[in-house]
Design an enzyme around this catalytic site. Structure first.
Site, PDB file in Angstrom:
ATOM      1  N   ASP A   1       0.853  -1.187   0.000  1.00 39.68           N
ATOM      2  CA  ASP A   1       0.000   0.000   0.000  1.00 39.68           C
ATOM      3  C   ASP A   1       0.887   1.235   0.000  1.00 39.68           C
ATOM      4  O   ASP A   1       1.974   1.214   0.576  1.00 39.68           O
ATOM      5  CB  ASP A   1      -0.887  -0.004   1.268  1.00 39.68           C
ATOM      6  CG  ASP A   1      -2.136   0.831   1.095  1.00 39.68           C
ATOM      7  OD1 ASP A   1      -2.008   2.033   0.801  1.00 39.68           O
ATOM      8  OD2 ASP A   1      -3.239   0.291   1.239  1.00 39.68           O
TER       9      ASP A   1
ATOM     10  N   LYS B   1      -0.343   3.201   7.337  1.00 39.41           N
ATOM     11  CA  LYS B   1      -1.086   1.945   7.411  1.00 39.41           C
ATOM     12  C   LYS B   1      -0.108   0.762   7.484  1.00 39.41           C
ATOM     13  O   LYS B   1      -0.258  -0.137   8.307  1.00 39.41           O
ATOM     14  CB  LYS B   1      -1.949   1.833   6.157  1.00 39.41           C
ATOM     15  CG  LYS B   1      -3.275   1.157   6.390  1.00 39.41           C
ATOM     16  CD  LYS B   1      -3.994   1.065   5.084  1.00 39.41           C
ATOM     17  CE  LYS B   1      -5.468   1.245   5.227  1.00 39.41           C
ATOM     18  NZ  LYS B   1      -6.140   1.114   3.939  1.00 39.41           N
TER      19      LYS B   1
ATOM     20  N   LEU C   1     -33.675 -11.741   3.169  1.00 39.36           N
ATOM     21  CA  LEU C   1     -35.100 -11.405   3.186  1.00 39.36           C
ATOM     22  C   LEU C   1     -35.483 -10.883   4.564  1.00 39.36           C
ATOM     23  O   LEU C   1     -36.626 -11.016   4.977  1.00 39.36           O
ATOM     24  CB  LEU C   1     -35.941 -12.648   2.866  1.00 39.36           C
ATOM     25  CG  LEU C   1     -36.213 -12.953   1.389  1.00 39.36           C
ATOM     26  CD1 LEU C   1     -37.159 -14.145   1.253  1.00 39.36           C
ATOM     27  CD2 LEU C   1     -36.801 -11.747   0.635  1.00 39.36           C
TER      28      LEU C   1
ATOM     29  N   ALA D   1     -36.388  -7.950   6.839  1.00 37.30           N
ATOM     30  CA  ALA D   1     -36.787  -6.539   6.773  1.00 37.30           C
ATOM     31  C   ALA D   1     -36.023  -5.756   7.841  1.00 37.30           C
ATOM     32  O   ALA D   1     -35.648  -6.301   8.872  1.00 37.30           O
ATOM     33  CB  ALA D   1     -38.281  -6.422   6.997  1.00 37.30           C
TER      34      ALA D   1
ATOM     35  N   CYS E   1     -21.004  -0.917  -0.036  1.00 36.40           N
ATOM     36  CA  CYS E   1     -21.138  -1.647  -1.317  1.00 36.40           C
ATOM     37  C   CYS E   1     -22.500  -1.483  -1.987  1.00 36.40           C
ATOM     38  O   CYS E   1     -22.564  -0.984  -3.116  1.00 36.40           O
ATOM     39  CB  CYS E   1     -20.845  -3.118  -1.082  1.00 36.40           C
ATOM     40  SG  CYS E   1     -19.270  -3.372  -0.272  1.00 36.40           S
TER      41      CYS E   1
HETATM   42  C1  UGA Z   1     -22.117  -6.934   0.491  1.00 37.75           C
HETATM   43  C2  UGA Z   1     -22.359  -8.317  -0.147  1.00 37.75           C
HETATM   44  O1  UGA Z   1     -23.222  -9.092   0.697  1.00 37.75           O
HETATM   45  C3  UGA Z   1     -21.047  -9.064  -0.364  1.00 37.75           C
HETATM   46  O2  UGA Z   1     -21.288 -10.294  -1.034  1.00 37.75           O
HETATM   47  C4  UGA Z   1     -20.122  -8.187  -1.230  1.00 37.75           C
HETATM   48  O3  UGA Z   1     -18.879  -8.801  -1.447  1.00 37.75           O
HETATM   49  C5  UGA Z   1     -19.905  -6.839  -0.534  1.00 37.75           C
HETATM   50  O4  UGA Z   1     -21.190  -6.209  -0.339  1.00 37.75           O
HETATM   51  C6  UGA Z   1     -19.026  -5.998  -1.427  1.00 37.75           C
HETATM   52  O5  UGA Z   1     -19.443  -5.659  -2.541  1.00 37.75           O
HETATM   53  O6  UGA Z   1     -17.855  -5.784  -1.086  1.00 37.75           O
HETATM   54  P1  UGA Z   1     -21.683  -6.003   2.973  1.00 37.75           P
HETATM   55  O7  UGA Z   1     -21.927  -4.652   2.396  1.00 37.75           O
HETATM   56  O8  UGA Z   1     -20.483  -6.224   3.821  1.00 37.75           O
HETATM   57  O9  UGA Z   1     -21.575  -7.111   1.794  1.00 37.75           O
HETATM   58  O10 UGA Z   1     -22.926  -6.359   3.876  1.00 37.75           O
HETATM   59  P2  UGA Z   1     -24.256  -7.256   3.764  1.00 37.75           P
HETATM   60  O11 UGA Z   1     -24.212  -8.300   4.797  1.00 37.75           O
HETATM   61  O12 UGA Z   1     -24.513  -7.671   2.394  1.00 37.75           O
HETATM   62  O13 UGA Z   1     -25.358  -6.174   4.196  1.00 37.75           O
HETATM   63  C7  UGA Z   1     -25.610  -4.996   3.431  1.00 37.75           C
HETATM   64  C8  UGA Z   1     -26.787  -4.244   3.992  1.00 37.75           C
HETATM   65  O14 UGA Z   1     -27.997  -4.955   3.793  1.00 37.75           O
HETATM   66  C9  UGA Z   1     -26.724  -3.992   5.507  1.00 37.75           C
HETATM   67  O15 UGA Z   1     -27.168  -2.682   5.752  1.00 37.75           O
HETATM   68  C10 UGA Z   1     -27.669  -5.018   6.095  1.00 37.75           C
HETATM   69  O16 UGA Z   1     -28.207  -4.635   7.329  1.00 37.75           O
HETATM   70  C11 UGA Z   1     -28.720  -5.066   5.006  1.00 37.75           C
HETATM   71  N1  UGA Z   1     -29.494  -6.339   5.014  1.00 37.75           N
HETATM   72  C12 UGA Z   1     -28.901  -7.501   4.683  1.00 37.75           C
HETATM   73  C13 UGA Z   1     -30.856  -6.293   5.314  1.00 37.75           C
HETATM   74  O17 UGA Z   1     -31.436  -5.226   5.608  1.00 37.75           O
HETATM   75  N2  UGA Z   1     -31.571  -7.460   5.257  1.00 37.75           N
HETATM   76  C14 UGA Z   1     -30.991  -8.641   4.937  1.00 37.75           C
HETATM   77  O18 UGA Z   1     -31.703  -9.670   4.896  1.00 37.75           O
HETATM   78  C15 UGA Z   1     -29.627  -8.669   4.640  1.00 37.75           C
END
Ligand code: UGA
Length: 432
Positions: A30, A35, A253, A255, A263
């Site tokens: 990096d 870091k 799924l 809510a 992301c």
């Molecule tokens: C997401 C993807 O799940 C990863 O596969 C991907 O690699 C990553 O983005 C990326 O592009 O780097 P992340 O953002 O770490 O991962 O978190 P998630 O667990 O996917 O949750 C994202 C958001 O959706 C959170 O705010 C979470 O609370 C919300 N969520 C998730 C819900 O409201 N309901 C759900 O059922 C699942």
């Protein structure tokens, strides 16, 4: 194999550490000297369960190194992973690729033998083609292959997602590169993951399409939750009943307060703008973005109803403020739009967050941080469960909330409405 990760952010650090853990020699490089200095002292810049121990173990074994000499790391490696950020370009809403291209130019000047350049950063379709054309006129006349290998790591679950991924996607036309990439991933593929190869552009789109689909799934269930609230139906039953259909699947799924993080918001915006360039209208994803934006308004109106339109001097406790559990990340956390809306109406916010005080909330006069759940909730009129941290799931609410007048608004549906009724606490959830 000799690998280097360029960029020691979330993706580079987790991927590099996990690859070293299965026996590869990895340099995480990096340009951020600070870091690298901290990493060499054993300080991990992100909160990710299990990562610190894994880093230590592999550094001690001599398989994992950190360096600020990016050129040297490139020269010493056979496979180079580009793992730099692709933030939203505020003007176009597309991904800003300046860091990716900076790295590509650095590789061009250090391409001392055949190498595979793997792009792990989330990038628009055709970025691999552009990286390839940057490398074309390298002075060593070395051969190379540019491969797309998107990451599917969730924050807080990243190590597990690396070790047992649903799939490993490789985008390349080169048989040689594909064979090497397959053998690199072999220890993981053996654990029943699918190894799927496609075109480079195909792999680039799989990443965006996957995130956009998951974001849409969440917006869909959140809108169903709105419907349930008006029709005396429990959204949890809808999620289970729908999820049992294998074509739909039970995951993503749940809510809640809307999707956040670094992301889904960024990638949904990016794919819609990218498609415009190809003169394609992605109206479903566009609707999912709008629906998620509108979520703050819906939650705000629900709170307004819960407190009978009286916000003035109401004390509101937030339990958790990160965008989801098991991360210290505040990026696009739903509370960042909800909290300012609440304080603008005269509410006072006190929050407890397991990963500590947040600079994003320091600027508000009427927002304070408490080091304990009991301190945050002591004088609260309303408690909002914003993030589904495990430590909130078995709280002794009867003991904690001696003040029975307090109202609980559980935005993650972690408590049972029946139990809350039994202990005499006025309780609201999402979609029930
Ligand atoms: C997401 C993807 O799940 C990863 O596969 C991907 O690699 C990553 O983005 C990326 O592009 O780097 P992340 O953002 O770490 O991962 O978190 P998630 O667990 O996917 O949750 C994202 C958001 O959706 C959170 O705010 C979470 O609370 C919300 N969520 C998730 C819900 O409201 N309901 C759900 O059922 C699942």
């Amino acid at each position: 194999m000799k690998l280097c990760m360029i960029g020691t952010g979330y993706v580079g650090l987790v991927t590099g550490t996990c690859f070293s853990d299965i026996g590869n020699d990895v340099i995480c490089a990096d340009v951020d000297n600070n870091k690298i200095k901290n990493l060499n002292l054993g300080t991990i810049p992100i909160y990710e369960p299990g990562l610190e121990e894994m880093v230590k173990r592999n550094v001690n074994q001599g398989r994992l190194k950190f360096s600020n000499d990016v050129s040297d790391a490139i020269r010493k490696s056979d496979i180079i992973f580009i793992c730099v950020g692709t933030p939203t370009n505020k003007k176009t809403n597309e991904a800003d690729l300046k860091y990716v291209f900076q790295v590509a130019r650095k590789i061009k000047f250090n391409l001392n033998k055949y190498k595979i350049i793997v792009n792990k950063s989330t990038v628009p379709v055709t970025t691999g083609d552009k990286i390839e054309s940057i490398l074309k006129r390298n002075k060593f006349k070395s051969k190379y292959d540019v491969v797309s290998n998107p990451e599917f790591l969730r924050e807080g679950e990243a190590i597990r997602d690396f070790v047992v991924p649903d799939r490993v996607v490789i985008g390349t036309k080169s048989k040689k590169a594909l064979k090497i990439m397959r053998s690199l991933y072999l220890p993981i593929i053996k654990k029943n993951s699918r190894f799927f190869s496609t075109s480079r552009r195909g792999a680039e789109l799989i990443k965006y399409a996957s995130n956009a689909f998951l974001a849409t799934k969440i917006s869909f269930i959140n809108e169903m939750a709105n419907f349930c609230e008006e029709s005396d139906i429990n959204i949890e039953d809808i999620s289970v009943g729908m999820g049992l259909d294998q074509r739909i699947g039970e995951r993503f799924l749940r809510a809640g307060p809307g999707y956040g993080g670094s992301c889904f918001p960024k990638d949904t915006r990016a794919i819609v703008s990218l498609a415009k360039r190809f003169k394609v209208n992605l109206s479903i994803i566009n609707s999912a973005i709008k629906s998620n934006k509108n979520r703050t308004k819906i939650l705000f109106n629900r709170i307004l109803k819960i407190v009978n339109n009286k916000f003035k001097n109401k004390s509101i406790a937030f339990l958790g403020v990160t965008f989801k559990a098991n991360t210290d990340d505040m990026r696009e956390s739903p509370c960042l739009s909800l909290i300012p809306a609440l304080i603008s109406k005269g509410a006072k916010i006190n929050y407890y967050e397991p990963t500590g005080q947040k600079k994003e909330l320091d600027k508000y006069k009427n927002v304070t941080f408490s080091k304990k759940v009991s301190d945050a909730t002591k004088k609260a009129d309303l408690i909002i469960v914003h993030t589904e941290w495990n430590e909130f799931k078995q709280l002794n609410l009867r003991k904690l909330l001696k003040n029975k007048k307090v109202i609980v608004y559980d935005m993650r549906n972690i408590y049972s409405p029946e139990k809350m009724k039994k202990i005499g606490i006025k309780y609201y959830g999402i979609g029930r």
